[in-house]
Design a protein around this motif. Structure first.
Motif, mmCIF file in Angstrom:
data_model
loop_
_atom_site.group_PDB
_atom_site.id
_atom_site.type_symbol
_atom_site.label_atom_id
_atom_site.label_comp_id
_atom_site.label_asym_id
_atom_site.label_seq_id
_atom_site.Cartn_x
_atom_site.Cartn_y
_atom_site.Cartn_z
ATOM 1 N N GLU A 178 12.216 -8.077 -2.975
ATOM 2 C CA GLU A 178 10.923 -8.230 -3.652
ATOM 3 C C GLU A 178 10.455 -9.688 -3.642
ATOM 4 N N LEU A 210 6.310 -10.627 2.675
ATOM 5 C CA LEU A 210 5.856 -9.241 2.504
ATOM 6 C C LEU A 210 5.109 -9.095 1.177
ATOM 7 N N GLY A 211 5.593 -9.781 0.147
ATOM 8 C CA GLY A 211 4.956 -9.691 -1.170
ATOM 9 C C GLY A 211 3.547 -10.255 -1.195
ATOM 10 N N SER A 215 -3.282 -6.102 1.582
ATOM 11 C CA SER A 215 -3.220 -4.670 1.930
ATOM 12 C C SER A 215 -3.816 -4.386 3.304
ATOM 13 N N ARG A 280 11.576 -0.943 0.323
ATOM 14 C CA ARG A 280 10.658 -2.040 -0.006
ATOM 15 C C ARG A 280 9.374 -1.946 0.811
ATOM 16 N N ALA A 284 5.578 -1.364 -0.495
ATOM 17 C CA ALA A 284 4.472 -2.240 -0.080
ATOM 18 C C ALA A 284 3.345 -1.410 0.527
ATOM 19 N N LYS A 287 1.497 0.366 -2.218
ATOM 20 C CA LYS A 287 0.612 -0.579 -2.915
ATOM 21 C C LYS A 287 -0.637 -0.846 -2.067
#
Length: 705
Positions: A178, A210-211, A215, A280, A284, A287
């Protein structure tokens, strides 16, 4: 359930409890938010939608818990402690971690080692206090275990499985992913020069957190991977991750710790990392889906609530070059009265004949407005129409065609116009969109309207549910004329649905228009519940009771009539009299079932019953000198219409084939958190041309204030 929803929202407990009760009574979200304000504490549609979402999540979690407890019972491994753990699991991730040790496949390396009798050896090594491991290991060599190394390898496989099953270790790796995971991409060398791959060339060699990956970029990267142009990896510092695991397990410095260290590396590489990095990436993606679906939903809402022209006689044109321009004449109610084709553009170039035909049709059908589709040959057709000398003033509108071809080939269109081809149906759709965008666009699959980003890459079930909710909300917000509405429009009315919508239209066709709301009850299979949920959203124009053309619920008619009686006037005389309505003392009408919130809504509606809350459509004119991308110059100021909104900016139609992009950084001088706070779909704006890339057909714009 109430505690679960409380934990995930900031909503009041009483409002949650009463909303759940109403949902269990088969009440719809629009009905609850509009007509049960006292019970919910005035929760709006968004807040009630949150309750519905978390109620569904809770029910899914409970269902999974029951399935897991049943599986554990069948394995005969249930203990009171395990049952408590399962029942107390706050989410699906925790629940699946609890169940993981009991969800074994018989084909694992650890299971094969157990079948060779090596689990006791694994336990000895994990205890980390064996004084002579070599001697201990030799005892496990037999006809199933060839030698000491074979025995140690089997024991390590069992230890690796134990490491993988520890929820504290899994959560530590989740934390690492994360906080520190990088998403990296590499182009597949054989596809590097593929023409279709070029739109993804920014991601041929890409790496970022990645965080922090927005999008739209993540969805673009995943699409490029799905189409076979790039490979995607999720990377994290393996050494740091391994040291965190070793700190939790290794408590000695001997031969046992060496074996455990080897097992940990194996567990991480073979079990933990592949599983949790995929998890993960999946989170993602979820999200990113939510973000894209939210953008699409906001856009769709703005489009559906677009400005209607109203009941006008419309000449609609679906423009084209070689195949001509299909023209239809529509009545004020949207009925098709005439259709034919003109050929004003190349190769026929019969512009004079086309002008005469448009003029004569405008006279013959008393046309009040002209709608021109914004596709191929739109600008040329608009310029042609403006050369026509009409006897009366006729406004000319350019209308978005997005999704019109989908509608024209659909089952709904075939049923509406069985004797006409797709070109006629498409032109009708363009004309009806001008009259009432909401009534026409509900007939089209929302995904085909083209107002989103990566709508075909997101979770299709979630997308459909979200879009259905938006359509339902818009339809009930505006209200529906039951005597003119299509089956498609009626099906979105609270409590009605597709089957009852068909029954309403059939009854209307057989018995004529509805004269009152109470007459709606005569529709076959439309019972008390459907009437309660839907009646107030169904309007009847020119009804004997003027309240039938208002948003006042029939259950509140008596209150409105009592107000009129107390004033000594008929209800129709009280309607619209703001001075008299403002003077009413609402406190005398409060009862156990009716509170101040409902009474205020009644007064507000009596001021302007049946008013369409949408703004009226306005004519818009593009710069007539701009006909193609090559006419654009840096620094030009141009009128444009916002035709799509994304997280990274908005697209603007400046009257040519290619839409220009106002990047989020060019929307304002300050940081832009939400594009929708600065522009809205179909908004008429002035833009400044920043950059024109003709080969790539890209136009960069800025919002001019």
């Amino acid at each position: 359930m109430i505690n679960y929803i409380l934990k995930h929202t900031n909503l009041p407990e009483k409002g949650i409890k009463n909303t759940i009760e109403l949902l269990k009574e088969d009440c719809t979200v629009p009905f609850i938010s509009r007509y049960r304000k006292e019970r919910t504490g005035n929760l709006d549609e968004v807040q009630i939608g949150q309750i519905v979402t978390f109620k569904t999540q809770f029910e899914a979690l409970e269902k999974r818990k029951k399935a897991i407890l049943k599986a554990l019972e069948e394995q005969e491994v249930v203990t009171s402690e395990l049952v408590q753990k399962v029942n107390n699991a706050p989410d699906l991730t925790t629940l699946e971690d609890i169940y993981l040790p009991y969800k074994k496949s018989k084909k694992t390396k650890a299971e094969a080692a157990r079948n060779k009798g090596l689990e006791p050896l694994a336990k000895i090594i994990m205890a980390q206090n064996a004084t002579d491991l070599e001697f201990t290991v030799s005892k496990y060599v037999n006809n199933l275990v060839e030698n000491e190394e074979d025995a140690l390898e089997g024991a390590r496989h069992i230890i690796a499985e134990w490491v993988n099953e520890r929820s504290d270790i899994r959560n530590q790796i989740r934390y690492q992913l994360e906080k520190f995971a990088q998403i990296t991409t590499k182009v597949i060398s054989t596809k590097k020069n593929d023409e279709k791959a070029q739109k993804f060339r920014d991601y041929f060699d890409w790496s970022e957190s990645l965080g922090r990956c927005p999008s739209h970029r993540l969805l673009a990267i995943l699409r490029a991977e799905n189409e076979g142009f790039i490979r995607v990896k999720i990377e994290v510092d393996a050494e740091r991750a391994l040291s965190k695991i070793e700190d939790r397990i290794i408590k000695s410095n001997n031969v046992c710790s060496i074996q455990i260290s080897i097992a940990i590396k194996d567990a991480y590489k073979r079990l933990l990392y592949p599983s949790l990095s995929n998890e993960r990436l999946k989170l993602a993606k979820e999200k990113a889906d939510e973000s894209a679906i939210l953008v699409f939903s906001k856009n769709l809402k703005q489009l559906l609530l677009g400005s209607p022209l109203g009941e006008k006689r419309i000449l609609a044109i679906d423009p084209g070059f070689r195949t001509g321009c299909k023209m239809v004449c529509l009545s004020a109610q949207g009925d098709l009265e005439h259709n034919e084709t003109i050929y004003p553009h190349a190769p026929q170039n019969d512009s004079s004949g086309a002008i005469k035909k448009i003029s004569s049709l405008a006279d013959a059908y008393k046309i009040e407005a002209i709608a021109i589709g914004n596709g191929t040959a739109s600008r040329e057709t608009e310029q042609l129409v403006k050369r026509v000398h009409f006897k009366n003033e006729i406004e000319v509108f350019v209308v978005s065609e997005a999704g019109a071809s989908i509608y024209s080939a659909s089952k709904i269109a075939r049923e509406e116009f069985p004797n006409y081809d797709v070109t006629v149906r498409g032109a009708v759709s363009i004309g009806r969109r001008l009259a009432d965008p909401l009534a026409e666009l509900v007939k089209i699959d929302a995904k085909s309207i083209g107002v989103g980003q990566y709508q075909h890459d997101v979770d299709q079930t979630k997308l459909q549910n979200s879009l259905d909710t938006v359509v339902e909300s818009c339809v009930n917000f505006v209200g529906v004329n039951i005597n003119t509405a299509s089956t498609s429009l009626l099906s979105y009315v609270s409590g009605i649905g597709p089957k009852l919508a068909e029954n309403i239209v059939t009854y209307r066709n057989e018995n004529g228009p509805f004269k009152s709301r109470i007459a709606i009850k005569k529709v076959p299979r439309l019972g008390g519940k459907a009437f309660e949920q839907g009646a107030a959203f169904l309007r009847i124009k020119n009804a004997k009771n003027p309240l039938d053309d208002s948003a006042i619920h029939p259950e509140s008619y008596a209150i409105a009539e009592k107000m009129a009686k107390d004033k000594g006037v008929a209800i129709e005389n009280l309607i619209g009299d703001k001075k008299e309505l403002d003077a009413i003392n609402l406190s005398k009408y409060i009862s156990d079932s009716v509170g101040l919130l409902t009474l205020k809504d009644i007064i507000k509606e009596l001021e302007k019953p049946g008013l369409d809350i949408r703004e009226k459509a306005k004519v818009f004119t593009f710069n007539q000198n701009i006909k193609s991308i090559t006419d654009l110059r840096e620094g030009q100021l141009l009128p444009g219409i916002v035709n799509n909104i994304t997280n990274f900016g908005c697209f603007v139609d400046v009257g040519i084939k290619e839409s220009g992009l106002i990047h989020v950084s060019n929307l304002a001088d300050t940081f832009v958190k939400d594009v929708n706070e600065h522009v809205s779909l179909q908004q008429q704006i002035i833009v400044k041309v920043l950059e024109v890339d003709v080969p790539r057909k890209r136009i960069q714009l800025a919002l001019h204030n």
